[in-house]
Structures are given as C-alpha cells and as structure tokens.
Write a protein that holds these residues in place. Structure first.
Motif, PDB file in Angstrom:
ATOM      1  N   GLY A 144      18.301  20.773 -13.653  1.00 13.20           N
ATOM      2  CA  GLY A 144      17.383  19.637 -13.697  1.00 13.20           C
ATOM      3  C   GLY A 144      17.426  18.922 -15.034  1.00 13.20           C
ATOM      4  N   ASN A 145      16.528  17.944 -15.196  1.00 15.01           N
ATOM      5  CA  ASN A 145      16.651  17.085 -16.385  1.00 15.01           C
ATOM      6  C   ASN A 145      16.246  17.754 -17.692  1.00 15.01           C
ATOM      7  OD1 ASN A 145      14.035  17.058 -15.726  1.00 15.01           O
ATOM      8  ND2 ASN A 145      13.824  14.843 -15.481  1.00 15.01           N
ATOM      9  N   ARG A 146      15.780  19.017 -17.617  1.00 17.16           N
ATOM     10  CA  ARG A 146      15.534  19.755 -18.871  1.00 17.16           C
ATOM     11  C   ARG A 146      16.838  19.902 -19.652  1.00 17.16           C
ATOM     12  NH1 ARG A 146      13.422  25.012 -16.221  1.00 17.16           N
ATOM     13  NH2 ARG A 146      14.661  24.091 -14.568  1.00 17.16           N
ATOM     14  N   ALA A 147      17.953  19.873 -18.906  1.00 17.55           N
ATOM     15  CA  ALA A 147      19.253  20.111 -19.541  1.00 17.55           C
ATOM     16  C   ALA A 147      19.783  18.887 -20.273  1.00 17.55           C
ATOM     17  CB  ALA A 147      20.256  20.553 -18.479  1.00 17.55           C
ATOM     18  N   GLU A 148      19.043  17.773 -20.216  1.00 17.60           N
ATOM     19  CA  GLU A 148      19.569  16.559 -20.860  1.00 17.60           C
ATOM     20  C   GLU A 148      19.742  16.740 -22.373  1.00 17.60           C
ATOM     21  OE1 GLU A 148      16.425  13.875 -19.689  1.00 17.60           O
ATOM     22  OE2 GLU A 148      15.679  13.805 -21.745  1.00 17.60           O
ATOM     23  N   VAL A 149      18.996  17.669 -22.926  1.00 18.23           N
ATOM     24  CA  VAL A 149      19.090  17.937 -24.362  1.00 18.23           C
ATOM     25  C   VAL A 149      20.520  18.352 -24.748  1.00 18.23           C
ATOM     26  CG1 VAL A 149      18.379  20.361 -24.196  1.00 18.23           C
ATOM     27  CG2 VAL A 149      17.911  19.090 -26.278  1.00 18.23           C
ATOM     28  N   ALA A 150      21.237  18.897 -23.755  1.00 17.33           N
ATOM     29  CA  ALA A 150      22.621  19.325 -24.009  1.00 17.33           C
ATOM     30  C   ALA A 150      23.501  18.150 -24.428  1.00 17.33           C
ATOM     31  CB  ALA A 150      23.194  19.978 -22.753  1.00 17.33           C
ATOM     32  N   ALA A 151      23.115  16.938 -24.002  1.00 19.89           N
ATOM     33  CA  ALA A 151      23.929  15.763 -24.343  1.00 19.89           C
ATOM     34  C   ALA A 151      24.031  15.574 -25.851  1.00 19.89           C
ATOM     35  CB  ALA A 151      23.338  14.516 -23.686  1.00 19.89           C
ATOM     36  N   TRP A 152      23.010  16.019 -26.574  1.00 22.83           N
ATOM     37  CA  TRP A 152      23.041  15.844 -28.030  1.00 22.83           C
ATOM     38  C   TRP A 152      23.347  17.141 -28.780  1.00 22.83           C
ATOM     39  CZ3 TRP A 152      19.668  13.519 -24.713  1.00 22.83           C
ATOM     40  CH2 TRP A 152      19.757  12.119 -24.646  1.00 22.83           C
ATOM     41  N   SER A 153      23.157  18.280 -28.076  1.00 22.76           N
ATOM     42  CA  SER A 153      23.300  19.542 -28.810  1.00 22.76           C
ATOM     43  C   SER A 153      24.646  20.237 -28.632  1.00 22.76           C
ATOM     44  CB  SER A 153      22.172  20.496 -28.442  1.00 22.76           C
ATOM     45  OG  SER A 153      22.116  20.631 -27.048  1.00 22.76           O
ATOM     46  N   LEU A 154      25.327  19.984 -27.506  1.00 18.14           N
ATOM     47  CA  LEU A 154      26.597  20.693 -27.294  1.00 18.14           C
ATOM     48  C   LEU A 154      27.627  20.344 -28.360  1.00 18.14           C
ATOM     49  CD1 LEU A 154      27.206  20.717 -23.427  1.00 18.14           C
ATOM     50  CD2 LEU A 154      26.806  22.652 -24.916  1.00 18.14           C
ATOM     51  N   VAL A 155      27.598  19.092 -28.798  1.00 18.25           N
ATOM     52  CA  VAL A 155      28.575  18.664 -29.802  1.00 18.25           C
ATOM     53  C   VAL A 155      28.354  19.406 -31.124  1.00 18.25           C
ATOM     54  CG1 VAL A 155      29.202  16.681 -31.226  1.00 18.25           C
ATOM     55  CG2 VAL A 155      29.125  16.448 -28.775  1.00 18.25           C
ATOM     56  N   SER A 156      27.094  19.740 -31.400  1.00 21.08           N
ATOM     57  CA  SER A 156      26.810  20.480 -32.641  1.00 21.08           C
ATOM     58  C   SER A 156      27.505  21.833 -32.634  1.00 21.08           C
ATOM     59  CB  SER A 156      25.302  20.686 -32.799  1.00 21.08           C
ATOM     60  OG  SER A 156      24.666  19.442 -32.749  1.00 21.08           O
ATOM     61  N   LEU A 157      27.629  22.419 -31.437  1.00 22.64           N
ATOM     62  CA  LEU A 157      28.340  23.697 -31.342  1.00 22.64           C
ATOM     63  C   LEU A 157      29.815  23.509 -31.702  1.00 22.64           C
ATOM     64  CD1 LEU A 157      27.048  25.540 -28.155  1.00 22.64           C
ATOM     65  CD2 LEU A 157      26.927  26.303 -30.526  1.00 22.64           C
ATOM     66  N   MET A 158      30.358  22.382 -31.268  1.00 22.23           N
ATOM     67  CA  MET A 158      31.762  22.092 -31.589  1.00 22.23           C
ATOM     68  C   MET A 158      31.938  21.947 -33.102  1.00 22.23           C
ATOM     69  SD  MET A 158      32.784  19.441 -28.629  1.00 22.23           S
ATOM     70  CE  MET A 158      34.410  19.812 -28.069  1.00 22.23           C
ATOM     71  N   LEU A 159      30.917  21.348 -33.709  1.00 20.86           N
ATOM     72  CA  LEU A 159      30.935  21.159 -35.156  1.00 20.86           C
ATOM     73  C   LEU A 159      31.116  22.498 -35.852  1.00 20.86           C
ATOM     74  CD1 LEU A 159      29.912  18.544 -36.915  1.00 20.86           C
ATOM     75  CD2 LEU A 159      27.930  19.954 -37.319  1.00 20.86           C
ATOM     76  N   LEU A 160      30.446  23.490 -35.278  1.00 21.16           N
ATOM     77  CA  LEU A 160      30.466  24.825 -35.868  1.00 21.16           C
ATOM     78  C   LEU A 160      31.774  25.546 -35.564  1.00 21.16           C
ATOM     79  CD1 LEU A 160      28.126  26.364 -37.331  1.00 21.16           C
ATOM     80  CD2 LEU A 160      27.743  27.554 -35.180  1.00 21.16           C
ATOM     81  N   LEU A 161      32.253  25.374 -34.338  1.00 21.93           N
ATOM     82  CA  LEU A 161      33.353  26.220 -33.863  1.00 21.93           C
ATOM     83  C   LEU A 161      34.751  25.633 -34.056  1.00 21.93           C
ATOM     84  CD1 LEU A 161      31.704  27.323 -30.502  1.00 21.93           C
ATOM     85  CD2 LEU A 161      32.039  28.753 -32.516  1.00 21.93           C
ATOM     86  N   CYS A 162      34.863  24.307 -34.060  1.00 18.86           N
ATOM     87  CA  CYS A 162      36.210  23.718 -34.001  1.00 18.86           C
ATOM     88  C   CYS A 162      36.801  23.373 -35.374  1.00 18.86           C
ATOM     89  CB  CYS A 162      36.198  22.468 -33.136  1.00 18.86           C
ATOM     90  SG  CYS A 162      35.698  22.810 -31.465  1.00 18.86           S
ATOM     91  N   GLY A 163      36.096  23.693 -36.418  1.00 20.58           N
ATOM     92  CA  GLY A 163      36.647  23.431 -37.736  1.00 20.58           C
ATOM     93  C   GLY A 163      36.578  21.972 -38.148  1.00 20.58           C
ATOM     94  N   ILE A 164      35.396  21.402 -38.067  1.00 20.48           N
ATOM     95  CA  ILE A 164      35.231  20.004 -38.472  1.00 20.48           C
ATOM     96  C   ILE A 164      35.266  19.895 -40.001  1.00 20.48           C
ATOM     97  CG2 ILE A 164      33.653  18.009 -38.435  1.00 20.48           C
ATOM     98  CD1 ILE A 164      34.867  18.624 -35.685  1.00 20.48           C
TER      99      ILE A 164
END
Lengths: 313, 269
Positions: free
Chosen positions: B172-192
């Motif tokens: 449901g729409n509670r997951a919309e927060v993922a639109a802004w937060s998933l990228v932060s995980l990439m920031l941590l994991l992908c070597g930005i």
C-alpha cells in the motif's frame, strides 16, 4: 439471449491482518445475468457487495470462486480483451489533479490506444456532448463536483465501450446536475445501445433509468426483476388517502378484495391496496353506496424505495 | 503486416500516455523543479566545496564528483519511474489506469523516457557546474563511455523505481517513502563517496550485487582508478538486465496479488 454479464456462484473473501487473519466474505455465491443492451441496476445498502461485484467485472479485483464472463469472455483468461471493450465511471470522481480536462481525456484516450486525428476528434465530441468545452483548459483540482462527474463520464466513453459500469454516477450532485447526468446516461443507451450496469443508492434514479434491477444484500442476491415485478413480489401495493365526511363502516371495507390495511385518522383514512387502478373504482362505489362525501383523494404508488426498505428491514 | 503495424502503433501510444502524464505532472509541480535543480545542486556544491576545503588531490576530487553526479541523475530518474504509479495513487485515480488495456511495460517505458530526460538534464547541469566551479572535466572519457555510463545509471534507476512500485502494490501507499529512501541505501553500498573495497566483507558482497557499483567503477577507471572487480561494464549490464527482467515479473505478480487482495481498490480510495 446474448448476455453482457454472466456471473455464476461468485464468491469473494477479503482477509486482513498479518498474524491473526480476519476474513470478511464480500460476495457469497452471487448469480447475475445482464442481457446485452439493457440498463441494469445493482441496488443494496452500504457494504452489500455492489462495488466488489463491479470491481470484479471491471477486472480490478480477482474473483475467488465462481464463473465470471463479460461480453462472452472469461474474465480470468481474457482480461486484456475485455478491458478494451468496457469502461467505468464512478461517483466522487478522481483524476490527475494537475492535468486539465482535455489533458486528462488525452491521457486516458492514449491508454486505450487512440492517437492522432482519431483521438482529437473523439475528445472534441465528448467535450461537446458533455458541454465541457469551457472547462477544457481548467485543471481537475479546480472543477466543481458536477463537472468532475461529467469528466468521469466522458472518460468512460473514450473507447466506445460495449459495456459501461457506473458506480453511483450522481452521488453528491445537485438535483439539476444529477438530472442532466441521468439524461446523458439515457441518451447514451438509446443512441449507442451500450449495456449499462449501474449501482446507485438513489431509488428514484434506478426506477427512471433501469429496465431491471438486482437487489444485493450481505453479499447475496436477494431479488431481481423489473421495479414493478419486485413491488408485486413483496406485496407492497399502493396507498389511497381519502378525506371524507360521514361514518365509514371500516369492517365492511376491510373485507373487500385487494384491501390489505386501513388506517383511520379523524375524517380521513389511508387504505393500502394491492393495485390502486383496480381497487379505487370499487372503493369509490362503496363510499357512494354508503352516502359518504369524499373531499379529497390522493394516491401514492409504492416505489423502489419501499422495495429497498422492505429488503433492508 | 497491417495488424502488426497497428499493434505496434497502439503499443507506442500507450507508452506515450505514461510519458505524457509524467511530463505534464512534472511541468506543473514546483517540487520537480527542486528535484532537478535545488537538491542536486545543493548536494553537489556541498560535497565539492568540502573537497576543496580538505584540499583533495584532483584525482580524488574526480572520484567524489563522479559519484555525486551519478547519484543525482539516478535519484531523479528513479523518481520518475516510481511517480508513474504514485501520481495515480496520490490522485486516487489508480483504478482508471488499471481498467484500461495497458501493461506494466507501458508504464515503465513511458515513465523511464521522462526519467531519462530529467535525469539527463540533472547530469548536464552538474557536468557543466563541475567544469565551471571545480575545474573538473567530466567529458574526458569520451562520448561512447558517457553514453554507456548514463545508460547504466538510468537502468539502475529503473530498477529502483520498479522496486518502489512493487512495494506500493504489495503493502500500500505506506511504501511510498521508499521512493526517497532506497537511493540512500545505494549511496551507502555502491561506493558513491568511497571505493567499495573499503567496505566490510559482508557488505561488500551486497555491493557486488548492485549494478551501480560496476558502472561507477567503469567510469572512474578513466580517471586512473583501477576497478576493484573485473569486466565491470559487462557485469553491470548483465546484472541490471537480469534484475529488470525479474522485477518486471515480480511487478506483474504484485499487481495480480493487489487485485486478489483488494489493494488496488484501497489505493484508489
């Protein structure tokens, strides 16, 4: 007979809760056959299962058990083919808020594969038909409820559907706007022969528009037929109000054929009869024979609202 | 032949519909201006100025600026893919979209197109700013490398956007927060901001599974940074294509589940 909708033994249960599952049966073995080219009403109180049924027919919800055929095709195996030939308009219309009326229509037209001149012509026709030309450049969020509803109906006609679902199309509208919308629905049916399945809480609306209605309650079909058939089935009859002068022998009158009930109040009475057309002449003869002078006669025919109330009691 | 052409035209029109929606909604939404100008520029300037302050070598500065620019482009592009569903959820018009004869592919391709336009705009703005403000030339690797890098970024962004859509359709729409937060995980994991080689072993394993890691390594190699992994470009593309196929499958499955559970209707209320 060709059917636009064929539903047999349809069940739908919703479950919620992650660990302790709560289950709610929304439809419990529904059967519904809607012939092509009719306006069919789906009536019932809130939570009866009307919207659930409509959502299954429009492929927004998957049936749990039972057979569902729309326009002769199985909804489970031909959903894509069905989608192109049906459409839905619901009350409390919601569309993309930043888009204008024309842009919303363009967007949905493209979803149905319309492009170029064909799309432009279709949109112009619909803007004309629903008198939306003056609002074409107005954003959805700035429209009145009535205009939003007209947009919703316009959108529902973009693909010239063979089957149209109208979910409470006049809810929350001013009476004059609701009247115009009803006229538009009637014209649409008369001109294009579109099959229309309509849910409404407005019994007058159902009586005006629908050739036949189905009453649904607690997930089950309670009755179906023409409004007249249903009134007959429930023995609702009509009520004759009489204001008179003289002594009325109630016991004798009550024994007359077709009279269900008499309620006296001072010098007037309410007589419930099975059919006022047949019974009124007999009653008038009786009053004349008794030398009772009638001052006023008022006839109240029972309507779908009475049917609705009787079913929901 | 005529049937095939008409089918193709219909497919293109349906895809264009989603691009049209995202374009109009973006055009009319003041936040989208923030998304392509304000946030990326603020992020870029603060990181660039920090690099100046700590007097990083120009190669190190290049390392960090490549990461920041890539991240900003990915963020904006993935938002567009996610917005395609979220706009309908926010306007409670989801059922009108899903009653039409369209598939998830139309939604993804159409929104990705606008995502590439907006992500590309962010990329160009920041590349120009890198040159003017920090004297860093982003174009050294050449046109071919830039195109391959950008395509990798946009495909990675699509992956994130589809994941957001899957989550919204599932919970449901509670997951919309993922639109802004998933990228932060990439920031941590992908070597930005740092090479993935400094990550703890367990986390590095996760980094190895992220295509963006490889695309960043590919581009940084042109500035003298030896990649931690071999065949980075091939690995990145193979991975992202496999993930996208899987995600498209899971998105269809999520849609089927949403129809079964009534989530689609709830999202329209």
């Amino acid at each position: 007979m060709d059917y636009a909708v064929e539903v047999k033994n349809l069940h739908k249960t919703f479950s919620s809760g992650l660990f302790r599952k709560r289950r709610k049966s929304a439809l419990k073995g529904v059967d519904l056959m809607v012939p092509k080219g009719t306006i069919w009403g789906l009536l019932g109180p809130n939570g009866a299962g009307k919207t659930t049924l409509l959502s299954i027919l429009s492929n927004l919800l998957t049936p749990e058990k039972g057979d569902v055929r729309v326009l002769g095709m199985d909804i489970r195996t031909h959903a894509k083919d069905i989608c192109g030939r049906i459409n839905l308009s619901s009350g409390h219309a919601n569309f993309l808020w930043s888009m204008t009326v024309r842009e919303n229509l363009e967007y949905y037209a493209m979803l149905y594969g319309l492009s170029g001149e064909k799309k432009r012509r279709k949109i112009e026709n619909l803007l004309d038909l629903f008198r939306l030309q003056d609002f074409a450049k107005v954003r959805f969020e700035e429209l009145s409820t009535g205009t939003k509803q007209k947009l919703s109906l316009s959108k529902a006609l973009l693909n010239d559907p063979d089957l149209l679902f109208l979910d409470e199309p006049t809810v929350g509208l001013d009476p004059d706007v609701a009247h115009r919308i009803r006229d538009m629905i009637q014209h649409l049916h008369d001109d294009q022969g579109t099959t229309i399945l309509i849910t409404t809480h407005n019994m007058k609306e159902a009586e005006i528009l629908c050739e036949k209605v189905t009453f649904i309650m607690d997930g089950r079909i309670r009755a179906k037929g023409t409004p007249r058939d249903l009134k007959k089935e429930l023995h609702l009859g009509d009520t004759i109000h009489l204001a008179f002068q003289g002594a009325l022998p109630i016991a004798t009158l009550q024994n007359m054929e077709g009279i269900d009930h008499i309620e006296m109040k001072d010098s007037s009475c309410r007589i419930r009869v099975d059919n006022h057309r047949e019974r009124l002449p007999q009653i008038l003869d009786f009053f004349t024979a008794q030398r009772i002078i009638i001052h006023n006669i008022n006839i109240q025919e029972s309507d779908l609202e009475d049917v609705f109330i009787t079913f929901t009691k | 032949m005529r049937t095939y052409l008409s089918h193709l035209q219909s497919e293109i029109t349906k895809t264009r519909a989603f691009a049209f929606k995202n374009w109009i909604m973006a055009k009319r939404n003041v936040f989208t201006l923030f998304e392509i100008l304000f946030w990326p520029t603020v992020s870029f300037l603060s990181v660039g100025l920090l690099a100046e302050f700590v007097e990083l070598q120009s190669s190190m500065k290049a390392f960090i600026l490549v990461g920041v620019v890539a991240m900003s482009a990915v963020q904006v592009c993935q938002l567009d893919v996610a917005y395609s569903l979220l706009y309908d959820v926010w306007s409670k018009a989801l059922k009108h979209g899903f009653i039409a004869p369209v598939g998830t592919r139309h939604m993804v391709y159409g929104s990705l197109f606008i995502g590439m336009v907006r992500g590309g705009a962010v990329f160009l703005i920041l590349v120009g700013a890198s040159y003017v403000i920090f004297d860093f030339n982003f174009l050294i690797p050449g046109a071919g490398a830039i195109v391959l890098f950008l395509m990798g970024l946009f495909l990675s962004a699509t992956m994130v956007g589809i994941l957001v859509s899957i989550l919204v359709l599932t919970v449901g729409n509670r997951a919309e927060v993922a639109a802004w937060s998933l990228v932060s995980l990439m920031l941590l994991l992908c070597g930005i901001y740092y090479p993935v080689s400094i990550l703890p072993k367990g986390i590095m394993t996760i980094a190895k599974l992220m295509p963006l890691t490889y695309f960043l390594e590919y581009y940084r190699a042109f500035y003298g940074f030896d990649p931690t992994f071999s065949h980075v470009l091939i690995k990145g593309y193979v991975m992202v294509v496999i993930y996208l196929f899987l995600e498209m499958y899971f998105m269809k499955a999520a849609l089927r589940r949403a129809k079964r559970k009534g989530i689609l209707l709830k999202l329209s209320e």
